[in-house]
Write an enzyme that holds these catalytic residues in place. Structure first.
Site, PDB file in Angstrom:
ATOM      1  N   MET A 179       0.824  -1.119  -0.167  1.00 34.01           N
ATOM      2  CA  MET A 179       0.066   0.068   0.169  1.00 34.01           C
ATOM      3  C   MET A 179       0.907   1.162   0.108  1.00 34.01           C
ATOM      4  O   MET A 179       2.194   1.104   0.241  1.00 34.01           O
ATOM      5  CB  MET A 179      -0.985   0.136   1.235  1.00 34.01           C
ATOM      6  CG  MET A 179      -1.814  -1.124   1.529  1.00 34.01           C
ATOM      7  SD  MET A 179      -2.813  -1.650  -0.054  1.00 34.01           S
ATOM      8  CE  MET A 179      -3.268  -0.230  -0.413  1.00 34.01           C
TER       9      MET A 179
ATOM     10  N   TYR B 252      -7.539  -7.164   5.399  1.00 36.26           N
ATOM     11  CA  TYR B 252      -6.022  -6.639   5.083  1.00 36.26           C
ATOM     12  C   TYR B 252      -5.584  -7.731   4.053  1.00 36.26           C
ATOM     13  O   TYR B 252      -5.803  -8.498   4.198  1.00 36.26           O
ATOM     14  CB  TYR B 252      -5.254  -6.848   6.580  1.00 36.26           C
ATOM     15  CG  TYR B 252      -5.504  -5.633   7.395  1.00 36.26           C
ATOM     16  CD1 TYR B 252      -4.614  -4.567   7.288  1.00 36.26           C
ATOM     17  CD2 TYR B 252      -6.532  -5.551   8.254  1.00 36.26           C
ATOM     18  CE1 TYR B 252      -5.101  -3.336   8.229  1.00 36.26           C
ATOM     19  CE2 TYR B 252      -6.718  -4.656   9.109  1.00 36.26           C
ATOM     20  CZ  TYR B 252      -6.038  -3.314   9.078  1.00 36.26           C
ATOM     21  OH  TYR B 252      -6.235  -2.359  10.073  1.00 36.26           O
ATOM     22  N   GLU B 253      -4.652  -7.040   3.301  1.00 36.22           N
ATOM     23  CA  GLU B 253      -4.467  -7.885   2.104  1.00 36.22           C
ATOM     24  C   GLU B 253      -3.453  -8.991   2.219  1.00 36.22           C
ATOM     25  O   GLU B 253      -3.157  -9.944   1.470  1.00 36.22           O
ATOM     26  CB  GLU B 253      -3.470  -6.971   1.027  1.00 36.22           C
ATOM     27  CG  GLU B 253      -2.251  -6.319   1.591  1.00 36.22           C
ATOM     28  CD  GLU B 253      -1.850  -5.229   0.689  1.00 36.22           C
ATOM     29  OE1 GLU B 253      -2.483  -4.601  -0.148  1.00 36.22           O
ATOM     30  OE2 GLU B 253      -0.772  -4.671   0.828  1.00 36.22           O
ATOM     31  N   SER B 254      -2.953  -9.002   3.723  1.00 37.58           N
ATOM     32  CA  SER B 254      -2.193 -10.181   4.188  1.00 37.58           C
ATOM     33  C   SER B 254      -2.909 -11.446   4.318  1.00 37.58           C
ATOM     34  O   SER B 254      -2.440 -12.453   4.542  1.00 37.58           O
ATOM     35  CB  SER B 254      -1.486 -10.022   5.560  1.00 37.58           C
ATOM     36  OG  SER B 254      -2.434  -9.461   6.401  1.00 37.58           O
ATOM     37  N   GLY B 255      -4.369 -11.303   3.860  1.00 41.87           N
ATOM     38  CA  GLY B 255      -5.165 -12.423   4.291  1.00 41.87           C
ATOM     39  C   GLY B 255      -6.069 -12.483   5.334  1.00 41.87           C
ATOM     40  O   GLY B 255      -6.479 -13.481   5.773  1.00 41.87           O
TER      41      GLY B 255
END
Lengths: 294, 290
Positions: free
Chosen positions: B1, B89-92
């Site tokens: 990001m 969150y894009e971490s999963g």
């Protein structure tokens, strides 16, 4: 079957000059000690692959290991920019760095294609952005069923993928849990793989949500306690946020960086430091088993 | 990001005293008058920005959260009016409920408090791409009059940039596939530019119809929150239009910090001032996160 060896032996065996090398770990379980061992063994002309190049890639790029970077986000999370990365891109120091730039979705799908044995992956991404104009590995494709315009990205098949996990058993079966990112795909996409682990145990206890990589899917396992520091290993140690902050001034200055490299990476090969205590800044980054016997 | 720390200098806006609402006939002005009465401490322009951004999120929404300013706003919303906001969150991490502000998109506290932790390919392919997520909350190094976002390079030559920024991360597909996009950014002539140097994530392209032509399923940026005010795309031209001024901010200040000829809504409103409750929650969050 994965062979359990020391970290220096594993890197010497698996990582060669000119290789395509992926180190994965999404904030969690970043294989930092293995990256620093690659610096210590002075590998050159690597094509480094990583979705989120952060501190360890800043160190590898600054040390001159890489000629190319395939990535989707390069920064010091929560702190700012990667200054060695910027210096390489903007001033070709210490060597020029070619970029192949993607988005996270594109990189994740490239690993999925690689793990699946397919030549490319399809996604609804990149459209309208300036990325396809600068990245040759982003191409338009039309869905043969609906006619929808989509994007194709080629498989990533690294020569070597390196990841860090919590545990392996003595047979070399690997277990990791918490945020496991894209590690399974990155390992299965690669020709060879190295997994560094916090500990080798007699038997893996089942864990909810854990990813297990069977021993026959992994090339080498090396036991490297705190091998993900300054990132974290869930249920072993916390993220060392102070290290990320402290990295910023070191990385801004070529001389400070070079001194850091000499004192904390290269010196580690000749005289391995004792086990690192909890916390500690970038000075506490030398892996605990650097130069240890196998 | 995008990382706000990598953005060129932003205007240092001093703590702004609360200004009484100027339009007593509107609902927001009434709220502002009430808030002003409730607010007993001074606040900064940055705090007003985070609070205004948090207010835009409603309970029950799912929100794909970028790190930095968006994460601050989303976590503040969860601690104030929207405790059931679903943070992704894009971490999963799906449904993360951190008790402190995470420094990264993959802090341990996100995984430990999440409803589910999935792989990175899964979060992008199964959750984001089909349009399951209500709001994508993004930051920007540069934003242009049509809400296009640059987090890649400053300068016209990609191969030889004036400043190399972190890059795309998850943002291009968040901007493509979330039902709506909110952007939070500190406003200056460096960040609010006529046209971005590099389109990392598409807003409204070059104007009306561009998103449909590009086949982008989501509505794109419907709200931009800065330290000076709030912007929404004009329904006809898709150009970002100032719809709210934060308390104590004059229109000329916003014009001076905008790199194009600013469009101003006919019914320009005042953002309600922060309440004590909002300020206390925000300061507890940022203190704990630092």
């Amino acid at each position: 079957m994965a062979e359990i060896v020391s970290l220096p032996d594993a890197v010497a065996d698996l990582v060669h000059d000119g290789d395509v090398v992926a180190l994965e770990g999404f904030t969690h379980l970043i294989p930092v000690a293995a990256g620093q061992e690659i610096i210590r063994q002075r590998r050159r002309d690597l094509t480094l692959v990583r979705m989120t190049p952060d501190i360890v890639y800043d160190q590898m790029i600054g040390a001159g290991c890489a000629r190319k970077l395939i990535f989707s986000w390069g920064g010091n999370p929560g702190v700012g920019s990667l200054h060695r990365f910027r210096d390489a891109v903007q001033h070709a120091w210490p060597v020029p760095l070619e970029l192949e730039e993607h988005s996270h979705a594109g990189m994740a799908n490239r690993y999925v294609a690689g793990a699946s044995g397919l030549p490319f992956a399809v996604l609804r991404g990149y459209r309208g952005t300036d990325l396809p104009a600068h990245t040759a590995t982003i191409k338009p494709i039309t869905c043969p069923f609906t006619g929808e315009q989509l994007v194709a990205v080629p498989a990533l098949n690294p020569d070597v993928t390196i990841v860090h996990a919590q545990r392996a058993d003595r047979a070399g079966n690997v277990q990791m849990w918490g945020i496991t990112g894209v590690q399974k795909e990155a390992v299965l996409a690669a020709r060879r793989s190295l997994v560094t682990v916090e500990e080798v145990v007699a038997e893996l206890e089942p864990r909810p949500g854990a990813v297990v990589l069977p021993t026959w899917a992994v090339t080498r396992v090396a036991e490297v306690p705190r091998g993900a520091h300054p990132s974290y290993a869930q249920d072993y140690y916390e993220r060392d946020n102070d290290y990320y902050q402290a990295w910023d001034p070191i990385s801004r200055d070529r001389d400070a960086f070079t001194r850091w490299l000499d004192e904390h990476v290269f010196a580690g090969a000749a005289s391995p430091q004792p086990a690192v205590s909890a916390g500690g800044g970038p000075g506490a980054s030398t892996p605990t088993n650097a130069g240890s016997t196998s | 990001m995008s990382q706000s720390a990598s953005v060129p200098a932003t205007p240092a806006t001093p703590a702004t005293p609360a200004t009484p609402a100027t339009r007593p006939d509107s609902a927001s002005a009434a709220a502002a008058a009430e808030s002003t009465a409730n607010s007993t401490v001074a606040w900064t322009a940055d705090e007003m920005m985070s609070i205004a951004a948090a207010r835009a999120l409603r309970g029950g929404m799912s929100c794909f959260v970028g790190i930095g300013l968006p994460s601050t706003a989303a976590n503040l919303a969860r601690r104030t009016h929207a405790p059931d906001l679903v943070l992704i969150y894009e971490s999963g991490c799906l449904g993360a409920k951190p008790d402190r502000l995470p420094l990264s998109i993959g802090d341990g506290v996100l995984a430990e408090t999440a409803d589910a932790v999935v792989s990175v390919p899964e979060v992008f392919n199964y959750w984001l791409q089909p349009g399951r997520i209500d709001v994508g909350f993004l930051g920007a190094a540069q934003l242009d009059r049509f809400g296009n976002i640059n987090t890649t390079v400053i300068g016209s030559d990609y191969a030889d940039p004036a400043v190399r920024l972190p890059g795309a991360g998850g943002a291009p597909e968040i901007a493509t596939s979330c039902r709506e996009v909110f952007v939070v950014v500190r406003q200056s002539r460096r960040t609010f530019v006529e046209q971005v140097d590099f389109v990392t994530s598409v807003g409204h392209g070059r104007g009306p119809g561009d998103r449909a032509r590009l086949g982008l399923p989501g509505a794109g940026p419907v709200l931009v929150i800065t330290d000076l005010g709030v912007f929404r795309p004009d329904p006809d031209t898709r150009e970002l239009t100032l719809t709210e001024l934060h308390p104590g901010v004059e229109l000329d200040q916003v014009r001076a910090a905008t790199g194009w000829e600013l469009a101003v809504a006919a019914d320009l409103a005042r953002t309600p001032a922060p309440t004590d409750q909002e300020l206390i929650a925000l300061r507890a969050l940022t203190k704990a996160g630092s």
